[in-house]
Design a protein around this motif. Structure first.
Motif, PDB file in Angstrom:
ATOM      1  N   ARG A   1      60.619  75.560  28.570  1.00 16.43           N
ATOM      2  CA  ARG A   1      60.926  74.487  27.608  1.00 16.43           C
ATOM      3  C   ARG A   1      61.638  75.018  26.359  1.00 16.43           C
ATOM      4  O   ARG A   1      62.513  74.360  25.811  1.00 16.43           O
ATOM      5  CB  ARG A   1      59.647  73.785  27.145  1.00 16.43           C
ATOM      6  CG  ARG A   1      58.934  72.954  28.180  1.00 16.43           C
ATOM      7  CD  ARG A   1      59.642  71.676  28.579  1.00 16.43           C
ATOM      8  NE  ARG A   1      59.758  70.679  27.516  1.00 16.43           N
ATOM      9  CZ  ARG A   1      60.486  69.577  27.617  1.00 16.43           C
ATOM     10  NH1 ARG A   1      61.154  69.326  28.725  1.00 16.43           N
ATOM     11  NH2 ARG A   1      60.558  68.729  26.625  1.00 16.43           N
TER      12      ARG A   1
ATOM     13  N   ALA B   1      57.309  84.928  24.884  1.00 17.04           N
ATOM     14  CA  ALA B   1      56.283  84.002  25.361  1.00 17.04           C
ATOM     15  C   ALA B   1      56.041  84.144  26.872  1.00 17.04           C
ATOM     16  O   ALA B   1      56.263  85.207  27.452  1.00 17.04           O
ATOM     17  CB  ALA B   1      56.636  82.569  24.974  1.00 17.04           C
ATOM     18  N   HIS B   2      55.572  83.061  27.488  1.00 18.43           N
ATOM     19  CA  HIS B   2      55.158  83.080  28.885  1.00 18.43           C
ATOM     20  C   HIS B   2      56.047  82.125  29.679  1.00 18.43           C
ATOM     21  O   HIS B   2      56.716  81.277  29.105  1.00 18.43           O
ATOM     22  CB  HIS B   2      53.700  82.647  28.986  1.00 18.43           C
ATOM     23  CG  HIS B   2      52.830  83.318  27.975  1.00 18.43           C
ATOM     24  ND1 HIS B   2      52.411  84.618  28.102  1.00 18.43           N
ATOM     25  CD2 HIS B   2      52.352  82.892  26.781  1.00 18.43           C
ATOM     26  CE1 HIS B   2      51.694  84.955  27.047  1.00 18.43           C
ATOM     27  NE2 HIS B   2      51.643  83.919  26.219  1.00 18.43           N
TER      28      HIS B   2
ATOM     29  N   TYR C   1      65.203  79.221  27.429  1.00 18.27           N
ATOM     30  CA  TYR C   1      65.106  80.656  27.764  1.00 18.27           C
ATOM     31  C   TYR C   1      65.202  80.860  29.273  1.00 18.27           C
ATOM     32  O   TYR C   1      65.870  81.785  29.742  1.00 18.27           O
ATOM     33  CB  TYR C   1      63.772  81.241  27.309  1.00 18.27           C
ATOM     34  CG  TYR C   1      63.474  81.148  25.833  1.00 18.27           C
ATOM     35  CD1 TYR C   1      64.296  81.746  24.888  1.00 18.27           C
ATOM     36  CD2 TYR C   1      62.344  80.475  25.375  1.00 18.27           C
ATOM     37  CE1 TYR C   1      64.001  81.672  23.535  1.00 18.27           C
ATOM     38  CE2 TYR C   1      62.042  80.402  24.027  1.00 18.27           C
ATOM     39  CZ  TYR C   1      62.875  80.999  23.109  1.00 18.27           C
ATOM     40  OH  TYR C   1      62.579  80.930  21.779  1.00 18.27           O
TER      41      TYR C   1
ATOM     42  N   GLN D   1      62.895  65.081  11.696  1.00 20.30           N
ATOM     43  CA  GLN D   1      62.926  66.487  12.110  1.00 20.30           C
ATOM     44  C   GLN D   1      63.352  66.577  13.573  1.00 20.30           C
ATOM     45  O   GLN D   1      62.822  65.863  14.424  1.00 20.30           O
ATOM     46  CB  GLN D   1      61.529  67.080  11.938  1.00 20.30           C
ATOM     47  CG  GLN D   1      61.475  68.555  12.278  1.00 20.30           C
ATOM     48  CD  GLN D   1      60.357  69.282  11.557  1.00 20.30           C
ATOM     49  OE1 GLN D   1      59.453  68.663  11.015  1.00 20.30           O
ATOM     50  NE2 GLN D   1      60.422  70.593  11.554  1.00 20.30           N
TER      51      GLN D   1
ATOM     52  N   ALA E   1      72.771  74.914  21.768  1.00 18.96           N
ATOM     53  CA  ALA E   1      71.463  75.044  21.134  1.00 18.96           C
ATOM     54  C   ALA E   1      70.315  74.671  22.064  1.00 18.96           C
ATOM     55  O   ALA E   1      69.231  75.234  21.985  1.00 18.96           O
ATOM     56  CB  ALA E   1      71.402  74.168  19.882  1.00 18.96           C
TER      57      ALA E   1
ATOM     58  N   GLU F   1      61.813  87.202  18.662  1.00 17.39           N
ATOM     59  CA  GLU F   1      62.808  88.163  19.141  1.00 17.39           C
ATOM     60  C   GLU F   1      64.234  87.695  18.868  1.00 17.39           C
ATOM     61  O   GLU F   1      65.115  88.499  18.554  1.00 17.39           O
ATOM     62  CB  GLU F   1      62.655  88.361  20.661  1.00 17.39           C
ATOM     63  CG  GLU F   1      61.433  89.153  21.110  1.00 17.39           C
ATOM     64  CD  GLU F   1      60.171  88.305  21.206  1.00 17.39           C
ATOM     65  OE1 GLU F   1      60.204  87.112  20.828  1.00 17.39           O
ATOM     66  OE2 GLU F   1      59.140  88.849  21.648  1.00 17.39           O
TER      67      GLU F   1
ATOM     68  N   GLY G   1      53.990  88.888  26.569  1.00 16.96           N
ATOM     69  CA  GLY G   1      54.341  87.525  26.179  1.00 16.96           C
ATOM     70  C   GLY G   1      53.812  87.116  24.816  1.00 16.96           C
ATOM     71  O   GLY G   1      54.249  86.120  24.255  1.00 16.96           O
TER      72      GLY G   1
HETATM   73  C1  LIG Z   1      51.760  80.476  23.356  1.00 18.57           C
HETATM   74  C2  LIG Z   1      53.122  80.674  22.757  1.00 18.57           C
HETATM   75  C3  LIG Z   1      53.637  81.953  22.666  1.00 18.57           C
HETATM   76  C4  LIG Z   1      54.892  82.155  22.088  1.00 18.57           C
HETATM   77  N1  LIG Z   1      55.376  83.435  22.026  1.00 18.57           N
HETATM   78  C5  LIG Z   1      56.595  83.650  21.475  1.00 18.57           C
HETATM   79  C6  LIG Z   1      57.145  84.965  21.387  1.00 18.57           C
HETATM   80  O1  LIG Z   1      56.544  85.942  21.833  1.00 18.57           O
HETATM   81  N2  LIG Z   1      58.363  85.102  20.794  1.00 18.57           N
HETATM   82  C7  LIG Z   1      59.062  84.024  20.293  1.00 18.57           C
HETATM   83  O2  LIG Z   1      60.142  84.202  19.759  1.00 18.57           O
HETATM   84  N3  LIG Z   1      58.574  82.796  20.380  1.00 18.57           N
HETATM   85  C8  LIG Z   1      57.374  82.568  20.958  1.00 18.57           C
HETATM   86  N4  LIG Z   1      56.891  81.283  21.028  1.00 18.57           N
HETATM   87  C9  LIG Z   1      57.693  80.181  20.440  1.00 18.57           C
HETATM   88  C10 LIG Z   1      58.789  79.701  21.385  1.00 18.57           C
HETATM   89  O3  LIG Z   1      59.713  80.726  21.592  1.00 18.57           O
HETATM   90  C11 LIG Z   1      59.511  78.477  20.832  1.00 18.57           C
HETATM   91  O4  LIG Z   1      60.123  77.913  21.946  1.00 18.57           O
HETATM   92  C12 LIG Z   1      60.575  78.700  19.790  1.00 18.57           C
HETATM   93  O5  LIG Z   1      60.033  79.346  18.676  1.00 18.57           O
HETATM   94  C13 LIG Z   1      61.153  77.360  19.261  1.00 18.57           C
HETATM   95  O6  LIG Z   1      61.983  76.802  20.176  1.00 18.57           O
HETATM   96  P1  LIG Z   1      61.804  75.299  20.639  1.00 18.57           P
HETATM   97  O7  LIG Z   1      63.010  74.957  21.399  1.00 18.57           O
HETATM   98  O8  LIG Z   1      60.512  75.147  21.315  1.00 18.57           O
HETATM   99  O9  LIG Z   1      61.859  74.516  19.250  1.00 18.57           O
HETATM  100  P2  LIG Z   1      60.956  73.387  18.593  1.00 18.57           P
HETATM  101  O10 LIG Z   1      59.534  73.805  18.593  1.00 18.57           O
HETATM  102  O11 LIG Z   1      61.287  72.070  19.181  1.00 18.57           O
HETATM  103  O12 LIG Z   1      61.545  73.424  17.115  1.00 18.57           O
HETATM  104  C14 LIG Z   1      61.335  74.519  16.251  1.00 18.57           C
HETATM  105  C15 LIG Z   1      61.956  74.209  14.886  1.00 18.57           C
HETATM  106  O13 LIG Z   1      63.377  74.207  14.943  1.00 18.57           O
HETATM  107  C16 LIG Z   1      63.923  72.954  14.587  1.00 18.57           C
HETATM  108  N5  LIG Z   1      65.050  72.746  15.499  1.00 18.57           N
HETATM  109  C17 LIG Z   1      65.011  72.847  16.855  1.00 18.57           C
HETATM  110  N6  LIG Z   1      66.250  72.737  17.373  1.00 18.57           N
HETATM  111  C18 LIG Z   1      67.095  72.572  16.337  1.00 18.57           C
HETATM  112  C19 LIG Z   1      68.522  72.422  16.231  1.00 18.57           C
HETATM  113  N7  LIG Z   1      69.333  72.435  17.304  1.00 18.57           N
HETATM  114  N8  LIG Z   1      69.047  72.283  14.992  1.00 18.57           N
HETATM  115  C20 LIG Z   1      68.260  72.289  13.892  1.00 18.57           C
HETATM  116  N9  LIG Z   1      66.918  72.431  13.928  1.00 18.57           N
HETATM  117  C21 LIG Z   1      66.337  72.582  15.140  1.00 18.57           C
HETATM  118  C22 LIG Z   1      62.794  71.962  14.710  1.00 18.57           C
HETATM  119  O14 LIG Z   1      62.954  70.861  13.844  1.00 18.57           O
HETATM  120  C23 LIG Z   1      61.596  72.826  14.343  1.00 18.57           C
HETATM  121  O15 LIG Z   1      61.495  72.940  12.948  1.00 18.57           O
HETATM  122  C24 LIG Z   1      55.651  81.048  21.599  1.00 18.57           C
HETATM  123  C25 LIG Z   1      55.134  79.760  21.704  1.00 18.57           C
HETATM  124  C26 LIG Z   1      53.881  79.557  22.275  1.00 18.57           C
HETATM  125  C27 LIG Z   1      53.337  78.166  22.359  1.00 18.57           C
END
Ligand SMILES: Cc1cc2nc3c(=O)[nH]c(=O)nc-3n(C[C@H](O)[C@H](O)[C@H](O)COP(=O)(O)OP(=O)(O)OC[C@H]3O[C@@H](n4cnc5c(N)ncnc54)[C@H](O)[C@@H]3O)c2cc1C
Ligand code: FES
Ligand code: FES
Lengths: 181, 286
Positions: free
Chosen positions: B109, B102-103, B78, B29, B74, B124, B191
Motif C-alpha cells: 500500500r 516495512a513489511h 513500494y 490532507q 507519487a 529510508e 522491516g
Molecule cells: C508497521 C509499519 C512499519 C513501517 N516501517 C517503515 C520503515 O521501516 N521505513 C519507512 O520508511 N517507512 C515505514 N513505514 C511507513 C510506510 O513506509 C508509509 O507507507 C510511508 O511512510 C508513507 O507512505 P503512504 O503512501 O502510506 O502515505 P500516507 O500515510 O497516506 O501519507 C503520509 C503523509 O504524506 C502526505 N502525502 C501523501 N502523499 C502525498 C502527496 N502525493 N503529496 C503531498 N502530500 C502527500 C499525507 O497527507 C500524510 O501527511 C511503516 C509503517 C508501518 C505501519
C-alpha cells in the motif's frame, strides 16, 4: 452527522452493499457490519498484522484501509482462505505443526503465509521469517509457524519434481505468480 | 483507538485534487497509502477535517524512462517499484533498500510520494533520494516546482512542500556502469524502522568520486555527511587513513536520541553502517 457513502463490493465471493461513514476502517466493517470476525484487530497501527487480508489479490492491513476505499473491490478474508488450494494446504499444515496456540495471530499469519507461498517463496527459513516479519505471535515462538509454511512449499516442490518425471501428469499448481495477478 | 470523524473526497483527476487542496473552506490532507497517516489518525495524532484520497488518480501512478532519468509518479507503491524492470535495471540502490522498508503488506500500500511528503527521520526513502541526487516535482493549482532532494527535506516531518501542493513525481538519474551504490541498516527486526542506516552513491570507486553518503534514523532528517565525503573523494578504497579520517568526522553530525538508542550509540552505529556499506559498494547496472 457524519457523511455516509454507499459502497458495493465482493466479500468472500458474495456481493455486499452498505452505507458506511468515512472513518470506518475495512476490518471493522467486516467484523462489525458483516459479522466476519475471523480477521482480528490488535493494534490499529499496522504493527501486529492480525488484520491482514486480501484486497484484489494483494495482502494488506485491514486496519489501515477505509471501508469506503474498498468500493468495487474483491475481498478475501480468513473465512474463505480454505477455499483456495494454497489456503487449504496451509491451514492443514498449521494444524499438523501445531502452529497456533491462542489463535489471535493466525488469520494474519495465514494471509502472509499464503502470500509467501503464492509469490514463489522457497523453503529458506530466513526468507520465510522475513516475509512474516510484520506479523506478531505472542504464543508460539514462530518456529512452528515457519515449519508449517516451509512444509507446504516442500510438498509442492516434491510434487513439481514428480510431475516433471511423469509425462502427461497434471499441473501441480505451483505458481510463481502473486495472488490475483 | 479509532480515527475521529472526517469528510472524504476521492477525486479522479489531479486537477480536481489540486482545486480541492487550494480551497480555503476546509482544511484537507492528502491520503496516499495510508500506512503512516492512518496509524496517526487512529492514535489521534492527526485529525484532518477532510481526507483527499489520491488512490483513484491514475495520472500519479507511472514509472517511465525520460532520457537520462527515471520518473516515478507519487502514487507508485513500494511493491510496484520492487516488481519493476525499469527500476531493477536503472536504480539498483532501490532494489537493495526497498525490502528493508516495512513489511510486505505495508509495501503493498505504501507509496513513494507518501514517504517523501512525510519526511520521517527514520525513513529510508529520503536518504535514498539524496544519495541518488534525485529531484522532486511538486504541483499546485497554479504552479509546478522542481526541488532537489538536498533542498526538499528540512527536518522532522518538515519539507519544502506548501499546503496547497502535492508531490507529483520523483526524478532519479539512471545508473551507468561506473556508478557504485551501497546500503546498510541495522534494525532489531527485519522491516522495523532502523536504529541507524546509510545510503551511498558514488560515480566511481577507485578512486572514490562524487560520493554521496546519507544517513537516516540518526538525526532530525536524512543527513548528508559532507565532511566524510570530502575525506574519501579522490582516495582508493583500501586507504585506511582516509577511512579513519572520514569516520572521525561523523562525530560532528547532529545526532538525536530515540527510545532505542542514545546519541552516543547512534554515533557508534553510524560508523558501523558506513564501514559496512562502503565495504560492499556494488555494481551499478545488473
Ligand atoms: C508497521 C509499519 C512499519 C513501517 N516501517 C517503515 C520503515 O521501516 N521505513 C519507512 O520508511 N517507512 C515505514 N513505514 C511507513 C510506510 O513506509 C508509509 O507507507 C510511508 O511512510 C508513507 O507512505 P503512504 O503512501 O502510506 O502515505 P500516507 O500515510 O497516506 O501519507 C503520509 C503523509 O504524506 C502526505 N502525502 C501523501 N502523499 C502525498 C502527496 N502525493 N503529496 C503531498 N502530500 C502527500 C499525507 O497527507 C500524510 O501527511 C511503516 C509503517 C508501518 C505501519
Ligand atoms: S490491527 Fe491492523 S496491524 Fe494490528
Ligand atoms: S498463537 Fe497466540 S498470538 Fe500467535
Amino acid at each position: 452527522m457524519s457523511q455516509k457513502t454507499n459502497i458495493a463490493l465482493s466479500v468472500n465471493g458474495e456481493q455486499v452493499q452498505a452505507s458506511v461513514p468515512a472513518r470506518l476502517n475495512l476490518v471493522d466493517f467486516l467484523r462489525d457490519h458483516l459479522g466476519l470476525t475471523g480477521s482480528h484487530v490488535g493494534c490499529e497501527q499496522g504493527a501486529c498484522g492480525a488484520c491482514t487480508l486480501s484486497v484484489d489479490g494483494v495482502m494488506v492491513r485491514g486496519c489501515l484501509m477505509l471501508a469506503v476505499q474498498a468500493d468495487g473491490a474483491n475481498i478475501i478474508t480468513v473465512e474463505a482462505f480454505g477455499e483456495s488450494v494454497t489456503g487449504e494446504q496451509l491451514q492443514q499444515s498449521f494444524v499438523e505443526h501445531n502452529a497456533l496456540q491462542c489463535g489471535f495471530c493466525t488469520p494474519g499469519m495465514l494471509a502472509s503465509g499464503i502470500d509467501y507461498i503464492e509469490s514463489g517463496g522457497s523453503t529458506d527459513r530466513t526468507h520465510i521469517r522475513k516475509h512474516i516479519s510484520g506479523n506478531y505471535c505472542r504464543c508460539t515462538g514462530y518456529q512452528s509457524i515457519v515449519d508449517a509454511i516451509a512444509s507446504v512449499v516442500e510438498g509442492r516442490n516434491s510434487l513439481a519434481v514428480e510431475t516433471k518425471q511423469t509425462p502427461g501428469a497434471e499441473e501441480s499448481g505451483t505458481s510463481n505468480k502473486r495472488a490475483g495477478e | 483507538m479509532k480515527a475521529p470523524d472526517f469528510q472524504y473526497q476521492c477525486p479522479r483527476t489531479l486537477n480536481d485534487a489540486l482545486v480541492q487542496l487550494s480551497s480555503d473552506d476546509v482544511e484537507c490532507q492528502p491520503l496516499a497509502g495510508g500506512q503512516s497517516l492512518m496509524p496517526m489518525m487512529n492514535l489521534r495524532l492527526a485529525q484532518p477535517e477532510m481526507l483527499l484520497d489520491l488512490n483513484n488518480i491514475a495520472e500519479l501512478s507511472f514509472i517511465r524512462e525520460a532520457g537520462s532519468h527515471i520518473e516515478i509518479g507519487a502514487m507508485v507503491r513500494y511493491a510496484t517499484l520492487l516488481e519493476s524492470k525499469l527500476i531493477h535495471h536503472h536504480i539498483p540502490l532501490f532494489v537493495q533498500a526497498l525490502p528493508h522498508i516495512a513489511h510486505a503488506a505495508i509495501r503493498n500500500r505504501g507509496t513513494i510520494g507518501g514517504s517523501v511528503a512525510l519526511a520521517d527521520p527514520a525513513a529510508e526513502m529520503p536518504a535514498l533520494l539524496k544519495a541518488l541526487d534525485a529531484t522532486i516535482e511538486v504541483v499546485s493549482k497554479s504552479s509546478t516546482r522542481t526541488i532537489s532532494a538536498d533542498d526538499f527535506f528540512l527536518g522532522t516531518y518538515e519539507t519544502a512542500l506548501r499546503s496547497d501542493e502535492l508531490v507529483h513525481s520523483i526524478k532519479v538519474p539512471v545508473a551507468i556502469s561506473e556508478h557504485r551504490y551501497g546500503f546498510y541498516e541495522l534494525a532489531r527486526r527485519h522491516g522495523d524502522y532502523a536504529l541507524a542506516g546509510v545510503a551511498i552513491g558514488a560515480h566511481s570507486v577507485e578512486p572514490y568520486t562524487n560520493l554521496r553518503i546519507v544517513f537516516f534514523s540518526i538525526s532530525d532528517c536524512a543527513v548528508r555527511a559532507v565532511e566524510a565525503e570530502d575525506a574519501l573523494n579522490g582516495k582508493l578504497s583500501n586507504d585506511s587513513t582516509a577511512l579513519g579520517n572520514a569516520l572521525e568526522t561523523l562525530s560532528k553530525l547532529n545526532y538525536y536520541e530515540d527510545a532505542n538508542a542514545s546519541s552516543a550509540t547512534k554515533n557508534h552505529l553510524a560508523r558501523v553502517v558506513m564501514q559496512r556499506a562502503l565495504s560492499k559498494l556494488s555494481t551499478a547496472v545488473s
